[in-house]
Design a protein around this motif. Sequence first.
Motif, short mmCIF file in Angstrom:
data_model
loop_
_atom_site.label_atom_id
_atom_site.label_comp_id
_atom_site.label_asym_id
_atom_site.label_seq_id
_atom_site.Cartn_x
_atom_site.Cartn_y
_atom_site.Cartn_z
N SER A 99 0.72 -1.26 0.02
CA SER A 99 0.03 0.01 0.01
C SER A 99 0.84 1.39 -0.17
O SER A 99 0.33 2.47 -0.11
CB SER A 99 -1.13 -0.10 1.10
N ASP A 102 3.43 1.97 -5.44
CA ASP A 102 2.37 1.80 -6.55
C ASP A 102 3.16 0.72 -7.54
O ASP A 102 2.18 0.04 -8.15
CB ASP A 102 2.34 2.96 -7.26
N ASN A 107 4.18 -9.27 -5.15
CA ASN A 107 2.92 -9.25 -4.42
C ASN A 107 3.18 -10.53 -3.52
O ASN A 107 3.06 -11.57 -3.92
CB ASN A 107 1.86 -9.50 -5.60
N THR A 305 -2.34 -6.94 5.96
CA THR A 305 -2.13 -6.32 4.74
C THR A 305 -3.40 -5.48 4.78
O THR A 305 -3.38 -3.77 4.57
CB THR A 305 -2.11 -7.33 3.68
N TRP A 308 -3.13 -2.54 7.80
CA TRP A 308 -2.32 -1.25 7.53
C TRP A 308 -2.63 -0.50 6.36
O TRP A 308 -2.51 0.71 6.15
CB TRP A 308 -0.90 -1.92 7.41
N THR A 309 -3.06 -1.30 5.26
CA THR A 309 -3.60 -0.51 4.02
C THR A 309 -4.76 0.61 4.39
O THR A 309 -4.71 1.61 4.07
CB THR A 309 -4.22 -1.46 3.19
N LYS A 313 -3.98 4.56 3.78
CA LYS A 313 -4.87 5.29 3.23
C LYS A 313 -5.70 6.48 3.80
O LYS A 313 -5.69 7.51 3.40
CB LYS A 313 -5.80 4.28 2.39
#
Length: 321
Positions: A99, A102, A107, A305, A308-309, A313
Amino acid sequence: MKKRHVLWAAAALALVPAAFAQPNSKPLRIVSSFSPGGPVDFVARALAEQLGHELKRPVIVENKPGANGALGAMETLRAGADGSTLWITSVGAAAVNPSLHDKLPYNTQRDFAPVSLVANNVEVFVIQASDPATDAAAFVKSAKADKASTPMASSGSGSIPHLALIQLEESTGARFLHVPYKGMAPAFTDLMGGQVKGVFADVAAVIPQVNGGRLKAVGIASSKRHPGLPQVKTFEEQGIKAVDTNNWYALFASAKAPAPVREQLNTAVRAALANPELSAKLLRGGAEPKSSSPQELAALLKADTAKWTALIKSRNVKADE
């Protein structure tokens, strides 16, 4: 007739993976995304010795720091799919990087297969040894009463210590001046020198300074106290909710590695971490040994994931350039 049976037996043996047909003498590589001498390196090397005994094959650790963990990740993927190379990483490179970047070249959930958790590694909040605050609640109260922004260090924007600091802000309503450093060593130096007032850090990274009296530990970012610092209260015990940060360490293989090989590695890692001498060594260094099944690690990776994303954001956190 006997000749036919021999031919069938030979054909069947050819289908058995080499790792199971005979002992595997090829060294197992553990690629670390961090520099030698740090907490992840300490855990990797301590584990490697015992893991070699369990697997009856050499286990070596190679350090590939840089690019926020991407160099270590890509080295593991380039090494092939036979399961002879593993990636040891903290939660940052595995669950936070997607995150923050980019154009990340990997992955984690797609390209890697979980092998096992290796250590729980919660964050501890440390302040200057001379600070009058006796716990995190008192420190926050003092910071909120001060009209000037309280400077707080981290090992970099988007790092787990930075995200823990954001959790503390959101839980308490305090607002700190974030001062990102390139790593934890310079952050510790400036904290002890008085340029900043506090920092979140891995227990394994800061326990020598705490035990030596150079820094004061005032809060554990976990639901329970840390066995290496049993006198330090959790944030929840101090009435501060939702500051819960586990910068866990784990082993991953290429997603293309054969499932039987990954299962064999998981069994060996769990046996190694159950060894009393290794467990005691890790605890002395501040790392809490913790193994898991591949499925448990996959679930933890997915949950962290997402966790924290959402925070990154919501606060528009950007990685350091």
